[in-house]
Design a protein around this motif. Structure first.
Motif, PDB file in Angstrom:
ATOM      1  N   MET A 190     -25.397  12.183  17.018  1.00 51.55           N
ATOM      2  CA  MET A 190     -25.716  13.092  15.911  1.00 51.55           C
ATOM      3  C   MET A 190     -27.218  13.086  15.700  1.00 51.55           C
ATOM      4  N   GLU A 191     -27.764  14.288  15.555  1.00 54.44           N
ATOM      5  CA  GLU A 191     -29.199  14.398  15.312  1.00 54.44           C
ATOM      6  C   GLU A 191     -29.435  14.496  13.819  1.00 54.44           C
ATOM      7  N   ILE A 192     -30.268  13.599  13.298  1.00 55.75           N
ATOM      8  CA  ILE A 192     -30.538  13.552  11.861  1.00 55.75           C
ATOM      9  C   ILE A 192     -31.714  14.476  11.534  1.00 55.75           C
ATOM     10  N   VAL A 193     -31.547  15.267  10.461  1.00 54.30           N
ATOM     11  CA  VAL A 193     -32.609  16.186  10.030  1.00 54.30           C
ATOM     12  C   VAL A 193     -32.843  16.030   8.526  1.00 54.30           C
ATOM     13  N   ARG A 194     -33.997  16.489   8.074  1.00 52.53           N
ATOM     14  CA  ARG A 194     -34.252  16.495   6.623  1.00 52.53           C
ATOM     15  C   ARG A 194     -33.526  17.654   5.981  1.00 52.53           C
ATOM     16  N   ASP A 195     -33.465  18.744   6.754  1.00 53.57           N
ATOM     17  CA  ASP A 195     -32.948  19.976   6.184  1.00 53.57           C
ATOM     18  C   ASP A 195     -32.161  20.702   7.277  1.00 53.57           C
ATOM     19  N   ARG A 196     -30.878  20.917   6.986  1.00 53.40           N
ATOM     20  CA  ARG A 196     -30.030  21.543   8.001  1.00 53.40           C
ATOM     21  C   ARG A 196     -30.473  22.959   8.359  1.00 53.40           C
ATOM     22  N   LYS A 197     -30.950  23.687   7.331  1.00 53.04           N
ATOM     23  CA  LYS A 197     -31.306  25.092   7.590  1.00 53.04           C
ATOM     24  C   LYS A 197     -32.539  25.197   8.475  1.00 53.04           C
ATOM     25  N   LYS A 243     -19.883  16.078   8.000  1.00 56.60           N
ATOM     26  CA  LYS A 243     -19.826  16.200   6.532  1.00 56.60           C
ATOM     27  C   LYS A 243     -21.151  15.803   5.867  1.00 56.60           C
ATOM     28  N   TYR A 244     -22.013  15.121   6.573  1.00 59.90           N
ATOM     29  CA  TYR A 244     -23.289  14.722   5.968  1.00 59.90           C
ATOM     30  C   TYR A 244     -24.330  15.826   6.143  1.00 59.90           C
ATOM     31  N   ASP A 245     -25.014  16.165   5.054  1.00 54.61           N
ATOM     32  CA  ASP A 245     -26.051  17.198   5.141  1.00 54.61           C
ATOM     33  C   ASP A 245     -27.174  16.827   6.101  1.00 54.61           C
ATOM     34  N   VAL A 246     -27.405  15.536   6.259  1.00 50.29           N
ATOM     35  CA  VAL A 246     -28.519  15.120   7.127  1.00 50.29           C
ATOM     36  C   VAL A 246     -28.160  15.162   8.607  1.00 50.29           C
ATOM     37  N   VAL A 247     -26.907  15.440   8.895  1.00 53.63           N
ATOM     38  CA  VAL A 247     -26.520  15.551  10.310  1.00 53.63           C
ATOM     39  C   VAL A 247     -26.675  17.018  10.728  1.00 53.63           C
ATOM     40  N   GLY A 248     -27.693  17.287  11.538  1.00 57.79           N
ATOM     41  CA  GLY A 248     -27.985  18.665  11.919  1.00 57.79           C
ATOM     42  C   GLY A 248     -27.156  19.111  13.111  1.00 57.79           C
ATOM     43  N   ASP A 249     -26.900  18.192  14.015  1.00 58.74           N
ATOM     44  CA  ASP A 249     -26.193  18.567  15.239  1.00 58.74           C
ATOM     45  C   ASP A 249     -25.311  17.408  15.688  1.00 58.74           C
ATOM     46  N   GLY A 253     -30.038  11.920  28.614  1.00 60.91           N
ATOM     47  CA  GLY A 253     -29.646  10.759  27.815  1.00 60.91           C
ATOM     48  C   GLY A 253     -30.733  10.188  26.920  1.00 60.91           C
ATOM     49  N   ALA A 254     -31.768   9.606  27.550  1.00 66.12           N
ATOM     50  CA  ALA A 254     -32.737   8.808  26.789  1.00 66.12           C
ATOM     51  C   ALA A 254     -33.484   9.618  25.745  1.00 66.12           C
ATOM     52  N   VAL A 255     -33.620  10.918  25.973  1.00 67.61           N
ATOM     53  CA  VAL A 255     -34.353  11.731  24.998  1.00 67.61           C
ATOM     54  C   VAL A 255     -33.539  11.937  23.716  1.00 67.61           C
ATOM     55  N   GLY A 256     -32.241  11.641  23.785  1.00 63.65           N
ATOM     56  CA  GLY A 256     -31.404  11.796  22.585  1.00 63.65           C
ATOM     57  C   GLY A 256     -30.061  12.444  22.854  1.00 63.65           C
ATOM     58  N   MET A 257     -29.459  12.086  23.976  1.00 64.37           N
ATOM     59  CA  MET A 257     -28.102  12.549  24.303  1.00 64.37           C
ATOM     60  C   MET A 257     -27.961  14.067  24.125  1.00 64.37           C
ATOM     61  N   ARG A 258     -28.860  14.791  24.788  1.00 63.90           N
ATOM     62  CA  ARG A 258     -28.766  16.259  24.731  1.00 63.90           C
ATOM     63  C   ARG A 258     -27.675  16.714  25.705  1.00 63.90           C
ATOM     64  N   VAL A 259     -26.509  16.974  25.153  1.00 66.70           N
ATOM     65  CA  VAL A 259     -25.390  17.457  25.978  1.00 66.70           C
ATOM     66  C   VAL A 259     -25.604  18.954  26.193  1.00 66.70           C
ATOM     67  N   TYR A 260     -25.457  19.413  27.404  1.00 71.09           N
ATOM     68  CA  TYR A 260     -25.649  20.851  27.647  1.00 71.09           C
ATOM     69  C   TYR A 260     -24.466  21.419  28.421  1.00 71.09           C
ATOM     70  N   PRO A 261     -24.279  22.721  28.375  1.00 71.63           N
ATOM     71  CA  PRO A 261     -23.068  23.313  28.971  1.00 71.63           C
ATOM     72  C   PRO A 261     -23.069  23.294  30.499  1.00 71.63           C
TER      73      PRO A 261
END
Ligand SMILES: Cc1ncc(COP(=O)(O)O)c(C=O)c1O
Length: 456
Positions: A381-388, A365-371, A227-235
């Motif tokens: 949603m994890e925000i990134v500068r660059d999706r690639k 739909k936002y390019d800054v949303v990486g995950d 959770g606290a690290v950034g809601m890393r959901v895992y399988p």
């Protein structure tokens, strides 16, 4: 800026305040809002301005604020007794809660030890594990947990946490523990892609257990979501592997369900996603519906058996807090557990969880949303500068913080975690309120991007 914020800033009261997780500069420039009342998913400041609490006041407020049923239970208890120590005595609601909670605990987890908050529930779990082994003449004294893990802010709980911003400064002070890889799917530590994942990230856990297994008192983990690290959901296959490795190497499991337990992930317990029951489980946050501090560390009867002693023996758990089993808190918890049952949670959350998942996915739909990560009523949603390249935003852009400040002005609370914007709405959030939450977040995100795209 809201005029009330100024009045707080200038008041003498404010001069004495030390805010948690807050830079002093922010405290001066954006003083805390003074909240006067709450109702359902909303809280209201002194000017009467309304804010939707989309993160349930640090993930506690599962039935919203000032829920009449829980409020009434606490008021009724208040007319009887406010506190009694829990040694030689127990309050009626503390006893009642043991039966209510006992009835919904999974598998053979039946013994409940109360303390005050998530951190103390974890401290209790770690101490029980250590003493359990000692009572069996086993010298196991180390713990294994996971990079990115968070289990609270007290020293023992911090020793099994691994988020550099919170823990690095103190690591030399802690007893040394061991950390396996974080199950961080978006940036998989072993380079797997989600579709072909076979829980290879847990090879690191196996390596640790192989080399240190006989010294490890327990493995502590946040099931399904770090959770606290950034809601890393895992399988769930990763969680299953954690359980099966601990079983293979004969290591106790401690599931820290402080944040995800009691319905948050769409199952009553996050461990239910893997159809597993831990040896020890920690509950807090939503246990009182977010009303009062209370936590529970629950263990199997076979662990408790080791602590069944006679006077003078060392078979006693010498641990307790002044407010252990507090009557007001346990009265709130009884009402919250009743509500879980009356409202048929988690099954009744299915429809709202589906709408929630769709709403969170739409931010793709936002390019800054990486995950995008969603499970039950946890969405991030994890925000990134660059999706690639998945490059993170520049620290100085404070992008997610700016989005959240805009949202706040528009009446929505979504305090971010680093580069992660997330939602943890109360279970009672309506369809229309979810729409409102997503509408404001979209608007705040879009406006921040319009102003800031080049600096992110
Ligand atoms: C998984 C987990 N464990 C423990 C804690 C600590 O709980 P508390 O802040 O109530 O001490 C938290 C708090 O966020 C948490 O998320």
């Amino acid at each position: 800026m809201n005029s009330l914020k100024h009045s707080v800033k200038e008041s003498d009261h404010f001069k004495h305040l030390w805010m948690p997780f807050t830079y002093y500069n922010d405290q001066i420039e954006n003083p805390p809002l003074v909240i006067e009342r709450g109702e359902g998913v909303y809280i209201f400041d002194q000017s009467g301005k309304r804010y939707m609490d989309a993160i349930g006041s640090w993930w506690t407020s599962i039935f919203g604020h000032n829920h009449p049923y829980i409020t009434n239970a606490v008021k009724t208890q208040l007319d009887k007794i406010e506190h009694v120590m829990m040694a030689g005595f127990i309050s009626e609601p503390a006893l009642r809660l043991s039966k209510l909670l006992g009835a919904i605990l999974p598998g053979n987890l039946q013994r409940i030890f109360y303390s005050d908050d998530g951190s103390t529930a974890v401290e209790v779990a770690l101490k029980i594990a250590l003493q359990y082994h000692a009572l069996r003449n086993d010298t196991r004294s180390e713990f294994v947990s996971f990079d990115g893990g968070y289990h609270g802010d007290t020293l023992g709980a911090m020793s099994v946490g691994s988020i550099p911003a919170y823990h690095a400064l103190f690591h030399d002070t802690f007893k040394k523990q061991h950390f396996a890889n974080s199950p961080y799917c978006y940036r998989c530590p072993v380079g797997c892609v989600k579709e072909q994942c076979n829980a290879e990230c847990m090879d690191s856990l196996e390596a640790l257990l192989q080399s240190r297994g006989e010294k490890i008192a327990a493995c502590i983990f946040e099931p399904m979501v770090q959770g606290a690290v950034g809601m890393r959901v895992y399988p769930s296959k990763v969680l299953k592997r954690i359980f099966s490795l601990c079983k293979k190497y004969n290591v106790l499991t401690i599931a820290d369900e402080v944040a995800m337990g009691l319905g948050r992930t769409g199952k009553l317990y996050a461990c239910d996603h893997a159809e597993q029951t831990p040896d020890i489980m920690c509950l807090a946050k939503g246990l009182t519906g977010g009303y009062l501090p209370l936590s529970a560390t629950v263990v199997s009867e076979s662990i408790f058996d080791e602590f069944k002693g006679t006077f003078g023996s060392d078979r006693i758990f010498n641990h307790g807090h002044t407010f252990t089993g507090n009557p007001l808190a346990t009265a709130a918890a009884c009402a919250a557990i009743n509500l879980l049952q009356i409202s048929n949670i988690p099954e009744s959350l299915d429809a709202i969880c589906r709408q929630f998942a769709d709403g969170v996915q739409a931010f793709d739909k936002y390019d800054v949303v990486g995950d995008i990560r969603v499970l039950g009523l946890v969405g991030a949603m994890e925000i990134v500068r660059d999706r690639k390249t998945k490059e993170s935003p520049r620290t100085e852009s404070r992008f997610t913080w700016r989005v959240s400040q805009k949202a706040l002005d528009m009446g929505l609370i979504i305090r971010p975690l680093g580069n992660i914007l997330y939602f943890m709405p109360p279970f009672i959030t309506s369809k229309e309120q979810l729409d409102e939450m997503f509408f404001i977040t979209n608007k705040a995100l879009k406006e921040t991007l319009d102003e800031q795209y080049t600096v992110i």
